[in-house]
Enzyme design. Structure first.
Site, PDB file in Angstrom:
ATOM      1  N   GLU A  37       0.842  -1.203   0.000  1.00 38.09           N
ATOM      2  CA  GLU A  37       0.000   0.000   0.000  1.00 38.09           C
ATOM      3  C   GLU A  37       0.876   1.251   0.000  1.00 38.09           C
ATOM      4  OE1 GLU A  37      -3.459   0.789   2.904  1.00 38.09           O
ATOM      5  OE2 GLU A  37      -1.985   2.338   3.377  1.00 38.09           O
ATOM      6  N   PHE A  38       0.458   2.236  -0.786  1.00 36.10           N
ATOM      7  CA  PHE A  38       1.125   3.545  -0.822  1.00 36.10           C
ATOM      8  C   PHE A  38       0.093   4.623  -0.508  1.00 36.10           C
ATOM      9  CE2 PHE A  38       3.530   1.200  -4.226  1.00 36.10           C
ATOM     10  CZ  PHE A  38       4.730   1.110  -3.544  1.00 36.10           C
ATOM     11  N   THR A  92      -4.026   4.876  -1.279  1.00 34.57           N
ATOM     12  CA  THR A  92      -5.026   5.409  -0.352  1.00 34.57           C
ATOM     13  C   THR A  92      -5.686   6.667  -0.915  1.00 34.57           C
ATOM     14  OG1 THR A  92      -3.500   6.776   0.925  1.00 34.57           O
ATOM     15  CG2 THR A  92      -3.769   4.488   1.645  1.00 34.57           C
ATOM     16  N   GLY A 114     -14.226   6.496   5.524  1.00 41.76           N
ATOM     17  CA  GLY A 114     -13.307   7.621   5.707  1.00 41.76           C
ATOM     18  C   GLY A 114     -13.412   8.182   7.109  1.00 41.76           C
ATOM     19  N   PRO A 170     -11.797   1.934  16.000  1.00 40.90           N
ATOM     20  CA  PRO A 170     -11.471   2.839  17.121  1.00 40.90           C
ATOM     21  C   PRO A 170     -12.698   3.462  17.796  1.00 40.90           C
ATOM     22  CG  PRO A 170      -9.932   3.191  15.335  1.00 40.90           C
ATOM     23  CD  PRO A 170     -10.935   2.171  14.843  1.00 40.90           C
TER      24      PRO A 170
HETATM   25  C1  FAD Z   1      -7.548  -1.375   5.166  1.00 44.61           C
HETATM   26  C2  FAD Z   1      -7.903   0.058   5.483  1.00 44.61           C
HETATM   27  C3  FAD Z   1      -7.687   1.043   4.532  1.00 44.61           C
HETATM   28  C4  FAD Z   1      -8.018   2.373   4.791  1.00 44.61           C
HETATM   29  N1  FAD Z   1      -7.779   3.332   3.832  1.00 44.61           N
HETATM   30  C5  FAD Z   1      -8.169   4.602   4.046  1.00 44.61           C
HETATM   31  C6  FAD Z   1      -8.017   5.601   3.029  1.00 44.61           C
HETATM   32  O1  FAD Z   1      -7.500   5.334   1.945  1.00 44.61           O
HETATM   33  N2  FAD Z   1      -8.451   6.855   3.296  1.00 44.61           N
HETATM   34  C7  FAD Z   1      -9.035   7.182   4.488  1.00 44.61           C
HETATM   35  O2  FAD Z   1      -9.425   8.357   4.664  1.00 44.61           O
HETATM   36  N3  FAD Z   1      -9.199   6.266   5.463  1.00 44.61           N
HETATM   37  C8  FAD Z   1      -8.778   4.988   5.270  1.00 44.61           C
HETATM   38  N4  FAD Z   1      -8.959   4.049   6.258  1.00 44.61           N
HETATM   39  C9  FAD Z   1      -9.512   4.465   7.547  1.00 44.61           C
HETATM   40  C10 FAD Z   1     -11.058   4.405   7.541  1.00 44.61           C
HETATM   41  O3  FAD Z   1     -11.563   5.351   6.631  1.00 44.61           O
HETATM   42  C11 FAD Z   1     -11.525   4.727   8.944  1.00 44.61           C
HETATM   43  O4  FAD Z   1     -11.171   3.698   9.827  1.00 44.61           O
HETATM   44  C12 FAD Z   1     -12.974   5.116   9.080  1.00 44.61           C
HETATM   45  O5  FAD Z   1     -13.165   5.637  10.398  1.00 44.61           O
HETATM   46  C13 FAD Z   1     -13.945   3.955   8.921  1.00 44.61           C
HETATM   47  O6  FAD Z   1     -13.997   3.503   7.641  1.00 44.61           O
HETATM   48  P1  FAD Z   1     -14.749   2.128   7.312  1.00 44.61           P
HETATM   49  O7  FAD Z   1     -14.770   1.966   5.865  1.00 44.61           O
HETATM   50  O8  FAD Z   1     -14.198   1.051   8.151  1.00 44.61           O
HETATM   51  O9  FAD Z   1     -16.194   2.532   7.854  1.00 44.61           O
HETATM   52  P2  FAD Z   1     -17.538   1.702   8.122  1.00 44.61           P
HETATM   53  O10 FAD Z   1     -17.336   0.313   7.578  1.00 44.61           O
HETATM   54  O11 FAD Z   1     -18.616   2.464   7.545  1.00 44.61           O
HETATM   55  O12 FAD Z   1     -17.574   1.580   9.674  1.00 44.61           O
HETATM   56  C14 FAD Z   1     -17.211   2.638  10.540  1.00 44.61           C
HETATM   57  C15 FAD Z   1     -17.728   2.367  11.938  1.00 44.61           C
HETATM   58  O13 FAD Z   1     -19.110   2.651  11.994  1.00 44.61           O
HETATM   59  C16 FAD Z   1     -19.850   1.497  12.344  1.00 44.61           C
HETATM   60  N5  FAD Z   1     -21.021   1.497  11.455  1.00 44.61           N
HETATM   61  C17 FAD Z   1     -21.140   2.170  10.301  1.00 44.61           C
HETATM   62  N6  FAD Z   1     -22.355   1.962   9.762  1.00 44.61           N
HETATM   63  C18 FAD Z   1     -22.992   1.136  10.577  1.00 44.61           C
HETATM   64  C19 FAD Z   1     -24.257   0.553  10.556  1.00 44.61           C
HETATM   65  N7  FAD Z   1     -25.120   0.780   9.558  1.00 44.61           N
HETATM   66  N8  FAD Z   1     -24.582  -0.268  11.553  1.00 44.61           N
HETATM   67  C20 FAD Z   1     -23.727  -0.511  12.547  1.00 44.61           C
HETATM   68  N9  FAD Z   1     -22.500   0.024  12.629  1.00 44.61           N
HETATM   69  C21 FAD Z   1     -22.146   0.837  11.655  1.00 44.61           C
HETATM   70  C22 FAD Z   1     -18.925   0.332  12.059  1.00 44.61           C
HETATM   71  O14 FAD Z   1     -19.229  -0.806  12.837  1.00 44.61           O
HETATM   72  C23 FAD Z   1     -17.597   0.925  12.427  1.00 44.61           C
HETATM   73  O15 FAD Z   1     -17.421   0.945  13.815  1.00 44.61           O
HETATM   74  C24 FAD Z   1      -8.590   2.718   6.040  1.00 44.61           C
HETATM   75  C25 FAD Z   1      -8.802   1.720   7.016  1.00 44.61           C
HETATM   76  C26 FAD Z   1      -8.454   0.406   6.749  1.00 44.61           C
HETATM   77  C27 FAD Z   1      -8.655  -0.646   7.810  1.00 44.61           C
END
Ligand code: FAD
Length: 403
Positions: free
Chosen positions: A28-29, A60, A124, A170
């Site tokens: 990943e970059f 990302t 995000g 988190p």
């Molecule tokens: C592999 C990886 C790559 C990443 N790359 C990036 C990136 O390129 N750019 C960036 O800005 N961030 C990135 N992140 C960080 C990520 O955007 C954050 O962790 C963000 O806070 C959550 O994104 P998510 O897609 O996991 O969110 P979601 O899957 O939507 O979940 C976020 C939180 O909300 C809860 N939640 C959401 N909707 C519901 C629902 N309907 N019912 C119950 N619970 C719900 C989930 O359980 C979880 O606790 C990355 C994280 C990971 C693990």
């Protein structure tokens, strides 16, 4: 090498993996902040393709679409130079022309036109200075919405991966007043910072897993995890995925340990479980950057051996736009690494979009004083510690991050 035909879907490459073969490596970059950084990253991508031939390469997406154009450019370069690009896309703050979904639609269309066929669908993080995430009116509320949107509007055009959190997201991790009350599973996910114990409680973890199942059922092909340093926590997460009926590949996200300060900052920020022996070892080397890098390789090798033993398909390296540790780990595991590492450009690898300060960052005030951020408040103001003085709270306009 220039590739013009669309990328294959990563899930198809994973399905073709022979039983018992070594895990693939992927990398990943992030988009660098300066033009020089971008130029150097192009060179690094080309070099790493040649050196380790990753199965796929993630790029990302900056918070709130702050790197949209650059992420697309970098992912396109990756695709055109023989990588299978896995482009991250977040749905936070992506309004355009009053339409909360237009920028996402455009990004997907450009990606498709450029031959990119794999997307990491994410919610995000909140924008700079804000702690709570808020959905735009009529916009996406979470990654699940984005997965559904991609499948509804682009059918099977893209392979989709989503984020998974072995220790809980988190937001779902909380401080535990009485650590002796934790269940065994809670202990296995717990972390300790500044004498406080944190974990994702069983009832919150259940919600996390229920939700992850929905993301996969909506059309995600596989999961990439948040970084972790305790392979037992990852193993427990994979077992739980299976219990929840989540049967797709779970790709472990491996943060390369490159520097002491970065390690401490990231683990504290994400409340990552750090085994006590790992923290003690890191503390013992805090003033010796070369020893930290060498240890990063050693620790990474041990983690990857554990992960290989439990049958992961891919070892996914968060490279931090560097190569030494990734090469060291893969080389130590017996993988062929065809070229030597060159990190003479390391200083140019500062992330675009990281201009805001977070807890632990150094900041400079408008008066020229340098301090460390202790706390960020929802309006962007921060509590800042200055040497020999009481901490002071300052509005966002009165300090900036020091790079
Ligand atoms: C592999 C990886 C790559 C990443 N790359 C990036 C990136 O390129 N750019 C960036 O800005 N961030 C990135 N992140 C960080 C990520 O955007 C954050 O962790 C963000 O806070 C959550 O994104 P998510 O897609 O996991 O969110 P979601 O899957 O939507 O979940 C976020 C939180 O909300 C809860 N939640 C959401 N909707 C519901 C629902 N309907 N019912 C119950 N619970 C719900 C989930 O359980 C979880 O606790 C990355 C994280 C990971 C693990």
């Amino acid at each position: 090498m220039t590739t013009t035909s669309p990328d294959p879907k990563i899930i198809d490459l994973l399905k073709a993996k022979e039983d018992g073969s070594k895990p693939f490596a992927s990398i990943e970059f992030f988009p660098p902040r300066t033009e020089v950084g971008v130029k150097n990253l192009f060179a690094r991508m080309d070099r790493m393709k040649e050196a380790i031939n990753p199965l796929f390469t993630d790029m990302t997406w900056g918070a709130g679409g702050s790197t949209a154009e650059l992420t697309l450019k970098l992912a396109t370069h990756a695709h055109e130079h023989g990588h299978v690009a896995n482009m991250h896309l977040t749905c936070t703050n992506m309004e355009k022309d009053g339409d909360p979904k237009k920028a996402v639609h455009e990004a997907l269309t450009t990606a498709k036109n450029n031959g990119i066929r794999n997307i990491v669908a994410l919610r995000g993080d909140p924008p700079a200075g804000e702690e709570e995430w808020k959905a735009a009116e009529g916009g996406f509320t979470c990654a699940l919405d984005l997965v559904e949107y991609i499948r509804e509007n682009f059918g099977q055009e893209f392979g989709i991966s989503v984020a998974g959190y072995p220790e809980g997201h988190p937001n779902a991790i909380s401080e535990i007043a009485d650590p002796s009350s934790m269940s065994e599973a809670e202990k296995g996910r717990s972390s300790t910072f500044d004498g406080k114990v944190f974990t994702c409680k069983d009832e919150d973890y259940k919600k996390e897993m229920d939700y992850l199942k929905k993301k996969v059922d909506a059309g995600a092909d596989f999961i990439i995890t948040q970084m972790f340093f305790d392979t037992k926590a990852f193993g427990a997460f994979v077992e739980d995925c299976r219990k929840w009926g989540i049967l797709c590949p779970v790709v472990p996200g491996l943060m390369c340990i490159n520097a002491y300060a970065g390690f401490c900052k990231m683990t504290k920020f994400c409340k990552t479980r750090v085994p006590a022996s790992l923290q003690a070892k890191m503390d013992s080397m805090k003033d010796d950057p070369d020893a930290v890098k060498a240890f990063g390789v050693e620790y990474g090798i041990e983690m990857c051996k554990d992960l290989t033993a439990i049958g992961v398909d891919v070892l996914h390296f968060y490279t931090l736009n560097l190569e030494k540790v990734t090469y060291g780990i893969l080389g130590g595991l017996g993988y062929e690494v065809k070229t030597a590492a060159d990190e003479s450009d390391a200083a140019s690898m500062v992330a675009k979009g990281s201009a805001w300060a977070r807890v632990g960052d150094q900041v400079k005030t408008n008066d020229g004083a340098t301090g460390t951020v202790l706390e960020i408040f929802s309006n962007g103001s921060a509590k800042i510690a200055f040497e020999g003085k009481e901490p002071v709270s300052l509005p966002k306009s009165q300090f900036s991050k020091v790079f």
